[in-house]
Design a protein around this motif. Structure first.
Motif, PDB file in Angstrom:
ATOM      1  N   THR A  78       0.816  -1.203   0.000  1.00  0.00           N
ATOM      2  CA  THR A  78       0.000   0.000   0.000  1.00  0.00           C
ATOM      3  C   THR A  78       0.857   1.263   0.000  1.00  0.00           C
ATOM      4  N   VAL A  79       0.322   2.306  -0.618  1.00  0.00           N
ATOM      5  CA  VAL A  79       1.007   3.589  -0.739  1.00  0.00           C
ATOM      6  C   VAL A  79       0.028   4.705  -0.380  1.00  0.00           C
ATOM      7  N   SER A  80       0.500   5.674   0.391  1.00  0.00           N
ATOM      8  CA  SER A  80      -0.294   6.855   0.720  1.00  0.00           C
ATOM      9  C   SER A  80       0.317   8.065   0.026  1.00  0.00           C
ATOM     10  N   HIS A  81      -0.547   8.847  -0.641  1.00  0.00           N
ATOM     11  CA  HIS A  81      -0.076  10.043  -1.339  1.00  0.00           C
ATOM     12  C   HIS A  81      -1.213  11.049  -1.444  1.00  0.00           C
ATOM     13  N   ALA A  82      -0.984  12.257  -0.927  1.00  0.00           N
ATOM     14  CA  ALA A  82      -1.935  13.365  -1.050  1.00  0.00           C
ATOM     15  C   ALA A  82      -3.337  12.980  -0.583  1.00  0.00           C
ATOM     16  N   GLY A  83      -3.416  12.215   0.503  1.00  0.00           N
ATOM     17  CA  GLY A  83      -4.706  11.864   1.079  1.00  0.00           C
ATOM     18  C   GLY A  83      -5.420  10.707   0.424  1.00  0.00           C
ATOM     19  N   LEU A  84      -4.786  10.051  -0.551  1.00  0.00           N
ATOM     20  CA  LEU A  84      -5.420   8.943  -1.262  1.00  0.00           C
ATOM     21  C   LEU A  84      -4.661   7.643  -1.027  1.00  0.00           C
ATOM     22  N   PHE A  85      -5.365   6.528  -1.243  1.00  0.00           N
ATOM     23  CA  PHE A  85      -4.827   5.187  -1.046  1.00  0.00           C
ATOM     24  C   PHE A  85      -4.486   4.581  -2.404  1.00  0.00           C
ATOM     25  N   TYR A  86      -3.287   4.028  -2.508  1.00  0.00           N
ATOM     26  CA  TYR A  86      -2.849   3.368  -3.732  1.00  0.00           C
ATOM     27  C   TYR A  86      -2.296   1.995  -3.370  1.00  0.00           C
ATOM     28  N   LYS A 118       8.466  -5.131 -22.645  1.00  0.00           N
ATOM     29  CA  LYS A 118       8.467  -5.127 -21.192  1.00  0.00           C
ATOM     30  C   LYS A 118       7.407  -4.156 -20.693  1.00  0.00           C
ATOM     31  N   LEU A 119       6.802  -4.490 -19.560  1.00  0.00           N
ATOM     32  CA  LEU A 119       5.945  -3.527 -18.896  1.00  0.00           C
ATOM     33  C   LEU A 119       6.032  -3.775 -17.404  1.00  0.00           C
ATOM     34  N   PHE A 120       5.802  -2.740 -16.614  1.00  0.00           N
ATOM     35  CA  PHE A 120       5.785  -2.907 -15.173  1.00  0.00           C
ATOM     36  C   PHE A 120       4.504  -2.306 -14.626  1.00  0.00           C
ATOM     37  N   LEU A 121       4.158  -2.682 -13.415  1.00  0.00           N
ATOM     38  CA  LEU A 121       2.919  -2.209 -12.814  1.00  0.00           C
ATOM     39  C   LEU A 121       3.154  -0.917 -12.054  1.00  0.00           C
ATOM     40  N   PRO A 122       2.473   0.145 -12.410  1.00  0.00           N
ATOM     41  CA  PRO A 122       2.558   1.383 -11.641  1.00  0.00           C
ATOM     42  C   PRO A 122       1.616   1.323 -10.445  1.00  0.00           C
ATOM     43  N   VAL A 123       1.614   2.381  -9.659  1.00  0.00           N
ATOM     44  CA  VAL A 123       0.666   2.465  -8.558  1.00  0.00           C
ATOM     45  C   VAL A 123      -0.749   2.538  -9.116  1.00  0.00           C
ATOM     46  N   VAL A 124      -1.668   1.818  -8.499  1.00  0.00           N
ATOM     47  CA  VAL A 124      -3.065   1.813  -8.906  1.00  0.00           C
ATOM     48  C   VAL A 124      -3.890   2.406  -7.774  1.00  0.00           C
ATOM     49  N   SER A 125      -4.708   3.403  -8.062  1.00  0.00           N
ATOM     50  CA  SER A 125      -5.509   4.055  -7.030  1.00  0.00           C
ATOM     51  C   SER A 125      -6.749   3.238  -6.711  1.00  0.00           C
ATOM     52  N   LYS A 126      -7.102   3.184  -5.436  1.00  0.00           N
ATOM     53  CA  LYS A 126      -8.354   2.579  -5.008  1.00  0.00           C
ATOM     54  C   LYS A 126      -9.402   3.683  -4.899  1.00  0.00           C
ATOM     55  N   THR A 127     -10.323   3.735  -5.820  1.00  0.00           N
ATOM     56  CA  THR A 127     -11.313   4.800  -5.883  1.00  0.00           C
ATOM     57  C   THR A 127     -12.136   4.852  -4.600  1.00  0.00           C
ATOM     58  N   GLY A 128     -12.236   6.051  -4.024  1.00  0.00           N
ATOM     59  CA  GLY A 128     -13.071   6.238  -2.849  1.00  0.00           C
ATOM     60  C   GLY A 128     -12.389   5.945  -1.531  1.00  0.00           C
ATOM     61  N   TRP A 129     -11.190   5.373  -1.549  1.00  0.00           N
ATOM     62  CA  TRP A 129     -10.478   5.103  -0.309  1.00  0.00           C
ATOM     63  C   TRP A 129      -9.607   6.305   0.047  1.00  0.00           C
ATOM     64  N   THR A 130      -9.509   6.611   1.321  1.00  0.00           N
ATOM     65  CA  THR A 130      -8.693   7.732   1.762  1.00  0.00           C
ATOM     66  C   THR A 130      -7.556   7.230   2.645  1.00  0.00           C
ATOM     67  N   SER A 131      -6.512   8.033   2.734  1.00  0.00           N
ATOM     68  CA  SER A 131      -5.322   7.638   3.475  1.00  0.00           C
ATOM     69  C   SER A 131      -4.605   8.890   3.950  1.00  0.00           C
ATOM     70  N   GLN A 132      -4.013   8.827   5.132  1.00  0.00           N
ATOM     71  CA  GLN A 132      -3.263   9.967   5.644  1.00  0.00           C
ATOM     72  C   GLN A 132      -1.993   9.488   6.320  1.00  0.00           C
ATOM     73  N   ALA A 133      -0.870  10.081   5.928  1.00  0.00           N
ATOM     74  CA  ALA A 133       0.418   9.756   6.536  1.00  0.00           C
ATOM     75  C   ALA A 133       0.711  10.729   7.669  1.00  0.00           C
ATOM     76  N   PHE A 134       1.131  10.192   8.801  1.00  0.00           N
ATOM     77  CA  PHE A 134       1.566  10.986   9.946  1.00  0.00           C
ATOM     78  C   PHE A 134       3.069  10.732  10.094  1.00  0.00           C
ATOM     79  N   CYS A 135       3.844  11.572   9.450  1.00  0.00           N
ATOM     80  CA  CYS A 135       5.285  11.315   9.347  1.00  0.00           C
ATOM     81  C   CYS A 135       6.019  12.654   9.301  1.00  0.00           C
ATOM     82  N   GLU A 136       6.348  13.170  10.466  1.00  0.00           N
ATOM     83  CA  GLU A 136       7.014  14.466  10.560  1.00  0.00           C
ATOM     84  C   GLU A 136       8.479  14.364  10.133  1.00  0.00           C
ATOM     85  N   GLN A 137       9.047  15.504   9.772  1.00  0.00           N
ATOM     86  CA  GLN A 137      10.487  15.569   9.530  1.00  0.00           C
ATOM     87  C   GLN A 137      11.215  15.495  10.874  1.00  0.00           C
TER      88      GLN A 137
END
Length: 267
Positions: A78-86, A118-137
């Motif tokens: 799973t990947v979190s980016h800009a409030g969305l789930f991938y 050749k092809l590779f799989l990029p990140v795929v977004s899960k429509t409607g799912w939200t995500s938030q990272a809590f990761c300070e510098q």
């Protein structure tokens, strides 16, 4: 004085998924990739599960989910980016031995061509799912080769407290990319070996190549002379257009990337 800088907090950072759904879940962070103003957080491997107490019926947790070779609905990173789930679907060799049409169609729909076949799989977004990272510098200390090597040979290195920072220029977009990653293991030369080296490995990192974000396996080698050598292996697939049974996983697509790389610890 030692060199310090700021880095995303991989020790105490975490991601919360499903913020606006009935069920939420929290995971740790394996690696963070920044590219321009974008920031991506790679979380942990997930497998589909039923939530046992969410509804009145008794669905079990795993017992009513098909136990078959891994396809996109069942296991993913799973990947979190800009409030969305991938996610990155995790496809195994067994998947292709079964000639699973659903998997083949999935690769064709979401795959990105690299070269002719050749092809590779990029990140795929899960429509409607939200995500938030809590990761300070957080403040970190850059570690010199001799310091890490001494900890390894003295058998006192704490692998869960050693991290890797890698910076490079992505040529397609002429954009600065920085990767921060935990370490799975570190190879090192015994004291009897003349050429002193360190080689860190992490099997789950984010990697941006030709403008596409992908999941990669990373290796970073260093020697006592100050040289370094960085490689990424990207999961790719042989693909012959028009032949539904001619897609096979291939781990031989290796990228050797020039950049600045160093071990670090959080202060």
């Amino acid at each position: 004085m030692y060199e310090t800088c700021l880095a995303p907090d991989l020790l105490d950072g975490y991601v919360v998924n499903g913020l606006d759904s009935q069920n939420c879940w929290i995971t740790s962070i394996q690696s963070v990739l920044t590219s321009g103003d974008d920031c991506y957080y790679l979380s942990q491997e997930c497998r589909s599960e039923n939530i046992h107490y969410l509804e009145e019926r008794d669905p079990g947790i795993f017992c009513n989910i098909l136990n078959q070779a891994v396809i996109s609905e069942y296991e993913w990173l799973t990947v979190s980016h800009a409030g969305l789930f991938y996610n990155f679907p995790q496809l195994t060799e067994d998947t292709f031995l079964q000639n699973n049409k659903q998997v083949h169609d999935f690769i064709r729909e979401y795959g990105v061509f690299f070269g002719e076949r050749k092809l590779f799989l990029p990140v795929v977004s899960k429509t409607g799912w939200t995500s938030q990272a809590f990761c300070e510098q957080r403040q970190v200390r850059i570690l010199a080769f001799d310091e890490v090597y001494e900890m390894c040979t003295n058998r006192c290195l704490r692998i869960n407290k050693i991290f890797l920072k890698f910076e490079y220029l992505e040529p397609t977009e002429n954009e600065h990319v920085a990767l921060y990653s935990s370490m799975r293991y570190i190879n090192f030369s015994n004291l009897s070996v003349e050429n002193k080296y360190l080689q860190g490995i992490n099997g789950s990192v984010l990697f941006k190549i030709q403008g596409t974000l992908v999941h990669a396996y990373m290796a970073a080698a260093f020697n006592s002379e100050g040289d370094s050598h960085i490689e990424f292996i990207v999961p790719t697939f042989d693909y012959a257009p028009g032949k539904s049974d001619d897609i096979h996983r291939d781990y031989t697509t290796v990228f050797v990337i020039a950049g600045q790389c160093s071990f670090y610890q959080y202060i």
